[in-house]
Design an enzyme around this catalytic site. Sequence first.
Site, PDB file in Angstrom:
ATOM      1  N   CYS A 183       0.922  -1.230  -0.127  1.00 61.38           N
ATOM      2  CA  CYS A 183      -0.098  -0.055   0.086  1.00 61.38           C
ATOM      3  C   CYS A 183       0.772   1.263  -0.131  1.00 61.38           C
ATOM      4  CB  CYS A 183      -1.087   0.038   1.042  1.00 61.38           C
ATOM      5  SG  CYS A 183      -0.210  -0.159   2.943  1.00 61.38           S
ATOM      6  N   HIS A 218      -2.692   1.049   7.638  1.00 57.97           N
ATOM      7  CA  HIS A 218      -3.000   0.975   6.229  1.00 57.97           C
ATOM      8  C   HIS A 218      -3.023   2.606   5.466  1.00 57.97           C
ATOM      9  CE1 HIS A 218      -4.393  -0.072   2.175  1.00 57.97           C
ATOM     10  NE2 HIS A 218      -5.528   0.546   2.334  1.00 57.97           N
ATOM     11  N   SER A 235      -5.042  -2.855  -1.852  1.00 54.86           N
ATOM     12  CA  SER A 235      -5.250  -3.636  -0.627  1.00 54.86           C
ATOM     13  C   SER A 235      -5.452  -4.950  -0.956  1.00 54.86           C
ATOM     14  CB  SER A 235      -6.253  -2.889   0.244  1.00 54.86           C
ATOM     15  OG  SER A 235      -6.665  -3.714   1.422  1.00 54.86           O
TER      16      SER A 235
END
Length: 378
Positions: A183, A218, A235
């Site tokens: 990510c 994330h 993702s």
Amino acid sequence: MPVSCCGSLHHGSSPRRRLVQTSGFRPCVIQPCAGVFSAGLRMIRTAQSLGGVEDRDEEQEDEGEDLRDGGIPCIINRGGLPINEETWEQMWRHVARIHPDGENVGKRIWASNDLPKIPVPSVPTFQPNISIPQRLEAIQKYIRDLQYNHTGTQFFEIKKSRPLTALMDIAKEMTRESLPIKCLEAVILAIYLTNGLPSVERFPLSFKTRFSGSHFRHIVLGVHSGGRFGALGISRRQDLMYKPLEYKTLADLVQDFQVAYQGYWHTLCKVKIGHYVSHDPHSVEQIEWKHSVLDVDKLSKEELKKELDRYTRDMRLKIGKAAPSSPTKDRKKDVGSPLRNPASPMRKNSQSDRRSSMERKPSQSGPAADVNGYQIRV
């Protein structure tokens, strides 16, 4: 129970399933782990690239993403490309240590003589009549076509303290190598691919979640254009990366991510929002990753929305200020210079300064006028 992007813990799993899930090589319990993992390794072997690596467990929060796959440290390629023998062996030892089939999975791949050719996606190009939402969708498709990295080794080292121009060089390397990415790498690549869209403002958008006593991180690239918000990224989960340019407020965008996390039994703890990123690929400025840090645990829904709206107003004011124009030869004297304000007491009491200012010809623009009249940008 499904997993989140940067964590692979599942609720109510058997020990064998938990081992598969914590390895980080399969996106969900119903998909074949060996197939996902082997496809990733075949891509790496076909590319024949990597570099010196070392286990990395520190500075997870500062790097913007969880560098553990379900609690197992991820390897970071720090030596660049191409791979050296020591690094190559270290990656395969890591595979044997965390994969359920151990060394057998590596032996099967290396013994195969008919590995399929891995398709290389093309960097998107646009015609002038293509709309901004369509361009962002094409950029997201390119990022997705690179595939999420399930191998346990991150191939491009992203140091968030590096200047923007250096990070853009890494993004160019990503397009050349076409290796799977995680990510944080996707955020850098998305910045690079949207530099040619001046009407699209970009900002880092990070999430910290809690599940089963552990924390996971994330990051995506938030985008804002035409009064609408969206996001680009990658993702394990479809609803934790790309968001089309259709959210009226930043609060609506964040809430959509929060709802997605709740579907995976993850509790959103913190949201970090960075400054808008410069469109100049040669800028030596650093990306400001944490302009606003919101503790979602301690904020009500209304308070969170208020803070996000405040951030939006602040950013709108900053980009709304027009940059001063460069001085010209026939620029009028004493115009726009704060040091020549006749109402200034210091200037009013200085007759010599007033006299020297009157004697200066309009065509003679001194260094002081240049410095005070505009900002020099590097």
